[in-house]
Each structure stands twice: as structure tokens, then as C-alpha cells.
Scaffold this motif. Structure first.
Motif, short mmCIF file in Angstrom:
data_model
loop_
_atom_site.label_atom_id
_atom_site.label_comp_id
_atom_site.label_asym_id
_atom_site.label_seq_id
_atom_site.Cartn_x
_atom_site.Cartn_y
_atom_site.Cartn_z
N LEU A 153 0.68 -1.39 0.07
CA LEU A 153 -0.15 0.07 0.07
C LEU A 153 0.69 1.28 0.08
N LEU A 154 2.00 1.15 0.68
CA LEU A 154 2.83 2.26 0.67
C LEU A 154 3.94 2.41 -0.31
N PRO A 155 3.99 3.53 -1.03
CA PRO A 155 5.35 3.81 -1.97
C PRO A 155 6.44 3.89 -1.13
N ASP A 156 7.58 3.56 -1.84
CA ASP A 156 8.81 3.38 -1.42
C ASP A 156 9.09 4.72 -0.91
N ARG A 157 9.71 4.62 0.30
CA ARG A 157 10.13 5.79 1.15
C ARG A 157 9.14 6.94 1.65
#
Length: 397
Positions: A153-157
Motif C-alpha cells: 500500500l505504501l510507495p517506497d520511502r
């Protein structure tokens, strides 16, 4: 050769010597060596968690229960003294380990892994928790599965926040700062909610909570009454602490039959007092008022829930005079705007629950100037091993 001994713990958790020097992670009775090192004394406890003292969730795991209770008492006494006030301070109530039923954790994706936990003390860095001695086991059991979910669900960084509360039906979970568009994301969330037996799963992508899973309406039982629970609604941190607060407030209002509950929230105190009493409950949060109103009607209680911002529109003198007792439970900023009318025309008894000893003492001084006496104060440590102190004060005319 020993230079000095730690006498007490200051508000931010540092040990203090007689000559006013501060030492981190020192407990009362510890000795300070000539090199500034700490020699543990009788009240220095072995911290149970591997993340202490890095994790900002706890600041005082190095204190035993006796010195932690003294710390809570000192916080209250110092706040009263700062306003030239004095009152009997009762023995604190301290919630046990593994009892926190709500928490906010920060998350950040790094490649194919996700950091999830509390911030470090005085830092924005995340402590990726492998254990936690304050959270209820039902909440901590979700930490590892959440890491896997958030990879998708979260983009990288990028970061997000996870809010968890233990409701009647199970864990109520809100994930903030993520987008979950499309069929694949919907299936991922549904599978996660089913596998972990969640009461509710909601997503907030910046436009408010959107419920993605709720097999049955989520409630929280307060005063024996099930109350509809809005996503991310405020709850007392522990059931144990809530019971102590309610008992202290009920003792403070005595036999009053008409009571005002100001800053009522979902009705923690209003519903506990509505057994044969007439209760007026004022709250600024619209969703909380609607939940309380629905719960009171369903239970056929004599309870009137009023959508009212007490900072902008406090009760006036005529309204204050209608009640036999008033209960206050304001946010950390206190209830200064409400004090003038209460001080002039308030009821015989006031029970004031506070999460900030400093603003409580400021408001107490205004009530005392208006003719009240601060009968007693009971400290409450719901946030075990933290520097956060709560209390209930009883005022009588």
C-alpha cells in the motif's frame, strides 16, 4: 567516591540531585559517581523491553512502581504549587502492563520492508518494534501482519500512520496516508481484515476515513451501554484507567441527581452517571455527539446530548446554576473559558478529570477564587512508564 544521590524524577523523566543537576535514566536513590555514571539504587528497575530507552513510547521503565507512583504524585503537587495551591493527593492508580487498548503507530516503507512502531524519543525516526509491554496483545498481534500489508500500500520511502483501538467486536483499524484504489487493493484489504478478524478496517487517503470492512456495526461499551464507535474516536487509553476515572468522578459528584458532563466525548462519564440521574452532555465533536445521543436513546436514559463547542460557547451562569454537580473532562488546554461562569454560579460539587496537571491547576485557582475548595486530587497513570500524568480533582462549595 559518590558525588550525590538522585532525590526525585523531573517532569521530563530525568533524575534530579539535591544540587539541581539532571541525569537521564536515573531513579530516586541512585548514586552518581565521580565520573557521572549511575550506580543503581533500590528503586532502579530493570527495563522489561528491549527497545527502552530508544522508543519514545516509554520514558520511565527504569523506575519501580513505588518511584513511578511518587513521580505521578510529584507532577500533581508541582502543578498545584505553581499556582500557590495545596490539597490532599491520594495514592495514584496505575494501569498494568499490556493494557493499552488504543495506539497510533508510524509506518515507513523501505524497499520490500516496512518499519512500524513508535517514534524515538524527541525524534521522527521510527523504532521498528519487535515487542511492546504496554499494548494489549490483541493490538500487538497485528504489527507483523501490518508490515506485510503496508508493503503493498505504501510507495517506497513514503510514510503513513496506523491507528488501532480495541472495540467490543475486536480491533478497529484505521490506516492513514495510503491510497487503496482498484480491485487488487480492495481484495488485499478484505483478505487482511478477514484473516485478522478485524472489527473494522478504514483507509484515510487525506479526505477522511473510508470504511472498507465492517461486518457488523462497531461499538464500545461505556457505562454498560454499547455506543457506536466512529473511526479514530477518542477512548480512554486503558479499560482499567477508565474504570478508575469513572469511580473517582462518581465519588466526586456524590448524590447529585442532575449533572452536566462537559467535554463529554462518547459519554465515558455521562453514561456511567445516567443510572437514575438526569445528565446533560456537551461535546464539540459532531460524530461523538450523534453516537452518544443514539446510545442514550436506545438505553432509554435521561440523557440530553448537546453539540456544543465549550471554548466558543461555554455554559453561562444561568445554565451552570441548573445542576447539582458538574463533570469536566477537557483536552490538554483545559477549560479556562468555562471557569468564570462556574466560579460564580456553579453547583455544590465539581469533578474535574484532567490529562494536564498544569492547566488543571490554573483552572482550579479560578474555581477556588470563586468560593470552591479543592477537596482532594487522585493521580491516574493510564500511560504506564510514560511522563504523562492524569488526575481527577473534587471541588466543593
Amino acid at each position: 567516591m559518590f558525588v550525590s544521590v538522585i532525590l526525585r524524577v523531573a517532569a521530563r523523566g530525568d533524575g534530579v540531585t539535591a544540587d539541581g543537576r539532571f541525569f537521564a535514566l536515573a531513579a530516586p536513590g541512585d548514586s552518581i559517581g565521580g565520573d557521572g555514571g549511575i550506580i543503581p539504587g533500590p528503586h532502579h528497575a530493570e527495563p522489561p523491553c528491549r527497545h527502552f530507552p530508544t522508543c519514545g513510547g516509554c520514558q520511565l521503565q527504569h523506575l519501580d512502581d513505588a518511584s513511578y507512583a511518587d513521580f505521578l504524585n510529584d507532577r500533581v503537587a508541582a502543578a498545584l504549587s505553581g499556582q500557590q495551591l495545596d490539597a490532599p493527593i491520594l495514592s495514584p492508580h496505575i494501569s498494568p502492563p499490556f493494557s493499552r487498548r488504543r495506539a497510533s503507530l508510524r509506518a515507513e516503507r523501505r524497499g520490500r520492508s516496512v518499519l512500524l512502531g513508535f517514534n524515538e524519543g524527541r525524534s521522527h525516526r521510527i523504532v521498528d518494534v519487535a515487542e511492546c509491554h504496554v499494548l494489549r496483545p490483541e493490538l500487538f498481534a497485528l504489527v507483523a501482519p501490518l508490515r506485510k500489508l503496508l508493503v503493498g500500500l505504501l510507495p517506497d520511502r513514503r510514510g503513513g500512520e496506523v491507528r488501532m483501538s480495541l472495540a467490543d467486536q475486536g480491533v478497529d483499524l484505521l490506516i492513514e496516508g495510503v491510497e487503496a484504489a482498484g480491485l487488487d487493493a480492495a481484495e488485499l484489504l478484505t483478505a487482511f481484515a478477514e484473516a485478522n478478524k478485524l472489527a473494522r478496517l478504514a483507509i484515510d487517503d487525506g479526505y477522511g476515513p473510508q470504511t472498507r470492512w465492517e461486518p457488523e456495526p462497531v461499538t464500545i461499551t461505556l457505562g454498560g451501554v454499547p455506543v457506536p464507535l466512529p473511526p479514530a474516536a477518542f477512548l480512554q487509553a486503558t479499560e482499567d484507567g477508565e474504570a478508575a476515572l469513572v469511580a473517582a468522578v462518581r465519588a466526586g459528584i456524590g448524590g447529585a441527581t442532575t449533572v452536566a458532563d462537559l467535554f463529554a466525548g462518547l459519554g465515558t462519564f455521562a453514561l456511567a452517571m445516567a443510572d437514575g440521574r438526569r445528565v446533560y452532555a456537551a461535546e464539540a465533536a459532531r460524530d461523538a455527539v450523534l453516537s452518544l445521543k443514539a446510545a442514550g436513546a436506545r438505553a432509554q436514559l435521561q440523557l440530553f446530548a448537546d453539540h456544543r463547542d465549550l471554548y466558543r460557547r461555554p455554559l453561562d451562569e444561568k445554565e451552570c446554576a441548573r445542576f447539582e454537580a458538574v463533570v469536566l473532562d477537557p483536552p490538554r488546554s483545559g477549560a479556562e473559558a468555562q471557569m468564570p461562569a462556574l466560579a460564580k454560579a456553579g453547583p455544590p460539587r465539581i469533578a474535574y478529570a484532567s490529562c494536564n496537571p498544569a492547566t488543571f491547576a490554573r483552572d482550579a485557582k479560578l474555581l477556588i477564587a470563586g468560593g470552591y475548595r479543592l477537596e482532594q486530587v487522585m493521580p491516574i497513570g493510564q500511560f504506564r512508564w510514560s511522563t504523562h500524568a492524569e488526575l481527577v480533582g473534587h471541588f466543593v462549595r
